[in-house]
Design a protein around this motif. Structure first.
Motif, PDB file in Angstrom:
ATOM      1  N   ARG A  26      38.098  -6.452  41.078  1.00  0.00           N
ATOM      2  CA  ARG A  26      38.496  -6.342  39.664  1.00  0.00           C
ATOM      3  C   ARG A  26      37.071  -5.638  38.704  1.00  0.00           C
ATOM      4  O   ARG A  26      37.007  -4.412  38.626  1.00  0.00           O
ATOM      5  CB  ARG A  26      38.858  -7.467  38.761  1.00  0.00           C
TER       6      ARG A  26
ATOM      7  N   ILE B 245      49.858  -7.826  40.633  1.00  0.00           N
ATOM      8  CA  ILE B 245      48.156  -7.146  40.770  1.00  0.00           C
ATOM      9  C   ILE B 245      47.526  -8.158  41.538  1.00  0.00           C
ATOM     10  O   ILE B 245      46.510  -7.825  41.529  1.00  0.00           O
ATOM     11  CB  ILE B 245      48.043  -6.884  39.475  1.00  0.00           C
ATOM     12  N   ASN B 246      48.231  -9.080  42.140  1.00  0.00           N
ATOM     13  CA  ASN B 246      47.273 -10.063  42.974  1.00  0.00           C
ATOM     14  C   ASN B 246      48.057 -10.643  43.887  1.00  0.00           C
ATOM     15  O   ASN B 246      49.536 -10.628  43.792  1.00  0.00           O
ATOM     16  CB  ASN B 246      46.550 -11.040  42.108  1.00  0.00           C
TER      17      ASN B 246
ATOM     18  N   HIS C 170      43.689  -3.146  35.541  1.00  0.00           N
ATOM     19  CA  HIS C 170      44.933  -2.591  35.606  1.00  0.00           C
ATOM     20  C   HIS C 170      45.456  -2.499  34.154  1.00  0.00           C
ATOM     21  O   HIS C 170      45.387  -3.321  33.235  1.00  0.00           O
ATOM     22  CB  HIS C 170      45.752  -3.871  36.421  1.00  0.00           C
TER      23      HIS C 170
ATOM     24  N   TYR D  36      55.421  -8.148  37.372  1.00  0.00           N
ATOM     25  CA  TYR D  36      54.750  -6.889  38.109  1.00  0.00           C
ATOM     26  C   TYR D  36      53.726  -7.770  39.275  1.00  0.00           C
ATOM     27  O   TYR D  36      53.627  -9.084  38.795  1.00  0.00           O
ATOM     28  CB  TYR D  36      53.726  -5.840  37.438  1.00  0.00           C
TER      29      TYR D  36
ATOM     30  N   GLU E  24      48.523  -2.638  32.955  1.00  0.00           N
ATOM     31  CA  GLU E  24      49.540  -3.735  32.651  1.00  0.00           C
ATOM     32  C   GLU E  24      48.655  -4.614  31.682  1.00  0.00           C
ATOM     33  O   GLU E  24      49.343  -5.538  30.739  1.00  0.00           O
ATOM     34  CB  GLU E  24      50.074  -4.689  33.708  1.00  0.00           C
TER      35      GLU E  24
END
Ligand SMILES: CN(C)C(=N)NCCC[C@H](N)C(=O)O
Length: 276
Positions: A144, A27-28, A93, A25, A95
């Motif tokens: 974040r 996310i950054n 997140h 995935y 995840e």
């Protein structure tokens, strides 16, 4: 004139082997799930870092990796420990959400009293966004950790927390843009462009003698580094930081964590400090 060599102090670190590290995935901006990860290489690079800490006289504790949590190698994000008190993480997140429980369970199973461990109310990604200096806790926000977590940390640790606004998505955690070099003296290095104008002014006021990292060194994640007061372990590609560190009396130690960079982390992300 040769600088006076710095003195290191023994540290205790918590790390998690990248046994299940992968990028599935994103996310950054560093994470590209189409790029394959070489797992044996990631493990070897991580082991080099662990062994380097041990050879420098530091203690490394290990967290059991979970096959469902591929980012768990980035142990710095799981909690913040100051004077033996643990502020757990709450991930932004989903995840990564369950990593927080694994960290809390580790502390509870390893001698920390229940009242020394706080499960947080607000989103904070541990030492990804909290950096501890002699006088303050510096706290990142913008991508974040929630600004509300800054108040929570101040109340829990009883130390002044200085909020800093991150503005560049590549530097989504404070520890990608700022590193504490000497935690007994309020000495840091950072990359100003990663911060809002107001936060830049705060940093300049609090740390007028900071080492300023160039855009190139920041882009090599050179600020994602760990210092024991003398040795500074940092990504080896951040070549421009080595000489300025030496001029200050530090010993830079270049590390290759290229596989873990595919997840958006390097030396510091893999290293949570357990401060007594
Ligand atoms: C900010 N750094 C350098 C860290 N402290 N942690 C790295 C976390 C990487 C993970 N894929 C994520 O995006 O959360």
């Amino acid at each position: 004139m040769r600088p006076t060599p710095r003195t290191s102090s023994p540290r205790r670190y918590l790390m998690c082997p990248p046994a299940h590290f992968t990028v599935t995935y994103s996310i950054n901006p560093w994470m590209d799930p189409t790029k394959p990860v070489d797992l044996p290489l990631a493990l070897a690079q991580w082991e080099d870092l662990r062994d380097r800490y041990r050879s420098l006289g530091h203690t490394v504790e290990l967290l059991e990796p979970d096959p469902a949590l591929p980012d768990m190698v980035f142990a710095a994000n799981g909690a913040t420990v100051v004077e033996g008190r643990v502020l757990g993480a709450r991930f932004a997140h989903p995840e990564r959400a369950r990593e927080a429980d694994a960290h809390v369970a580790w502390f509870r199973g390893n001698g920390w009293a229940d009242d020394a461990v706080r499960v947080p109310e607000h989103v904070n990604e541990g030492e990804g966004d909290f950096a501890v200096t002699a006088s303050w806790i510096l706290a990142g926000r913008g991508f974040r950790s929630s600004p509300l977590s800054h108040d929570e940390a101040q109340e829990f640790f009883g130390r002044p927390v200085i909020g800093l606004e991150l503005v560049d998505p590549r530097y989504y955690h404070l520890d990608t843009a700022l590193c504490v070099l000497d935690d007994a003296r309020d000495e840091i290095m950072y990359h100003p462009d990663a911060f809002s104008p107001g936060s830049r002014a705060v940093l300049a006021r609090l740390f007028p003698d900071a080492l300023i990292a160039t855009a190139e060194d920041a882009a090599a994640l050179g600020l994602n580094a760990v210092s024991d007061g003398r040795h500074v372990l940092l990504p080896q590609a951040a070549v421009g930081l080595f000489e300025p560190l030496r001029r200050r009396g530090f010993e830079p130690v270049g590390m290759d964590l290229g596989e873990l960079l595919k997840g958006g982390g390097s030396v510091k992300c893999c290293t949570q400090e357990l401060r007594p």
